[in-house]
Design a protein around this motif. Structure first.
Motif, PDB file in Angstrom:
ATOM      1  N   ASP A 118       0.947  -1.151  -0.138  1.00 26.45           N
ATOM      2  CA  ASP A 118      -0.130   0.001  -0.121  1.00 26.45           C
ATOM      3  C   ASP A 118       0.779   1.295  -0.035  1.00 26.45           C
ATOM      4  O   ASP A 118       2.036   1.067   0.167  1.00 26.45           O
ATOM      5  N   SER A 119       0.262   2.518   0.018  1.00 29.24           N
ATOM      6  CA  SER A 119       0.811   3.579  -0.285  1.00 29.24           C
ATOM      7  C   SER A 119       1.597   4.096   0.891  1.00 29.24           C
ATOM      8  O   SER A 119       2.935   4.750   1.058  1.00 29.24           O
ATOM      9  N   GLU A 120       1.241   3.647   2.140  1.00 26.08           N
ATOM     10  CA  GLU A 120       1.853   4.037   3.379  1.00 26.08           C
ATOM     11  C   GLU A 120       2.982   3.203   3.466  1.00 26.08           C
ATOM     12  O   GLU A 120       4.191   3.779   3.711  1.00 26.08           O
ATOM     13  N   HIS A 121       3.266   1.948   3.049  1.00 25.50           N
ATOM     14  CA  HIS A 121       4.579   1.100   2.968  1.00 25.50           C
ATOM     15  C   HIS A 121       5.708   1.867   1.965  1.00 25.50           C
ATOM     16  O   HIS A 121       6.664   1.823   2.258  1.00 25.50           O
ATOM     17  N   ARG A 122       4.885   2.121   0.793  1.00 26.72           N
ATOM     18  CA  ARG A 122       5.766   2.636  -0.185  1.00 26.72           C
ATOM     19  C   ARG A 122       6.443   3.990   0.227  1.00 26.72           C
ATOM     20  O   ARG A 122       7.599   4.053  -0.004  1.00 26.72           O
ATOM     21  N   GLU A 123       5.744   4.775   0.974  1.00 27.71           N
ATOM     22  CA  GLU A 123       6.151   6.188   1.619  1.00 27.71           C
ATOM     23  C   GLU A 123       7.229   5.726   2.597  1.00 27.71           C
ATOM     24  O   GLU A 123       8.341   6.481   2.525  1.00 27.71           O
ATOM     25  N   LYS A 124       7.016   4.845   3.503  1.00 29.16           N
ATOM     26  CA  LYS A 124       7.857   4.544   4.576  1.00 29.16           C
ATOM     27  C   LYS A 124       9.163   3.894   4.003  1.00 29.16           C
ATOM     28  O   LYS A 124      10.429   4.314   4.137  1.00 29.16           O
ATOM     29  N   ASP A 125       9.116   2.997   2.904  1.00 27.65           N
ATOM     30  CA  ASP A 125      10.245   2.528   2.389  1.00 27.65           C
ATOM     31  C   ASP A 125      11.067   3.707   1.617  1.00 27.65           C
ATOM     32  O   ASP A 125      12.217   3.757   1.637  1.00 27.65           O
ATOM     33  N   GLY A 126      10.276   4.509   0.840  1.00 26.49           N
ATOM     34  CA  GLY A 126      10.791   5.645   0.246  1.00 26.49           C
ATOM     35  C   GLY A 126      11.607   6.373   1.137  1.00 26.49           C
ATOM     36  O   GLY A 126      12.970   7.133   0.943  1.00 26.49           O
ATOM     37  N   GLU A 127      11.175   6.844   2.222  1.00 28.01           N
ATOM     38  CA  GLU A 127      11.676   7.701   3.414  1.00 28.01           C
ATOM     39  C   GLU A 127      12.843   6.877   3.926  1.00 28.01           C
ATOM     40  O   GLU A 127      14.041   7.667   4.025  1.00 28.01           O
ATOM     41  N   ARG A 128      13.026   5.929   4.294  1.00 27.05           N
ATOM     42  CA  ARG A 128      14.072   4.961   4.596  1.00 27.05           C
ATOM     43  C   ARG A 128      15.151   5.075   3.595  1.00 27.05           C
ATOM     44  O   ARG A 128      16.252   5.100   4.005  1.00 27.05           O
TER      45      ARG A 128
END
Length: 160
Positions: free
Chosen positions: A2-12
């Motif tokens: 989902d977009s929340e996980h993609r955002e967290k992965d992108g942030e990391r």
């Protein structure tokens, strides 16, 4: 995903890129600082860091120095010869095994280095005031892990 996980992965991923960039910058200035300190004493950076090992760990054999530095035994012999000729170390008999030789620091000569680190030590202490004790514990843990990993990477390079 989902977009929340993609955002967290992108942030990391972004944080890891910044961490790598900061680590590279820190590594470069650390090498340059130690090269400048070494030059003030007529040494190269490898010689200066070998003195650091001896100061932190006490007298060591040439074999110990080879393992710590990743240098070939013949290179360590030349390194110790140069440090001895410059008056920074001396070879002494091992206290329990007379067949072995230890390399030990000349404490008076090494004391000349203190002046080069006094300002830097004050800067480090001042910088640490910006961080909490738990943050500093995290930095210590990170640096310890990275030191172990870099030692293994150095050993792999020496083996190949």
């Amino acid at each position: 995903m989902d977009s929340e996980h993609r955002e967290k992965d992108g942030e990391r991923a972004g944080v890891l890129r910044r961490l790598m960039a900061a680590g590279r910058a820190n590594s470069a200035v650390t090498v340059m600082f130690h090269s400048a300190v070494a030059a003030k004493q007529g040494l190269n950076a490898t010689e200066e860091k070998t003195l650091d090992y001896l100061e932190r760990r006490g007298p060591l054999t040439a074999k110990d120095l080879a393992e710590l530095t990743g240098l070939a035994p013949a290179s360590v012999t030349g390194l110790v010869d140069r440090l001895e000729a410059k008056g920074f170390v001396r070879r002494v008999k091992h206290p329990t095994d007379k067949r072995r030789v230890l390399v030990e620091l000349d404490q008076e000569k090494i004391a000349e280095f203190a002046v080069f680190f006094e300002d830097w030590a004050r800067d480090v202490a001042a910088a640490c005031e910006e961080f909490s004790t738990p943050e500093l514990e995290t930095v210590i843990r990170f640096l310890t892990v990275m030191t172990e990993r870099q030692q293994r990477a150095s050993a792999r390079l020496s083996e190949s």
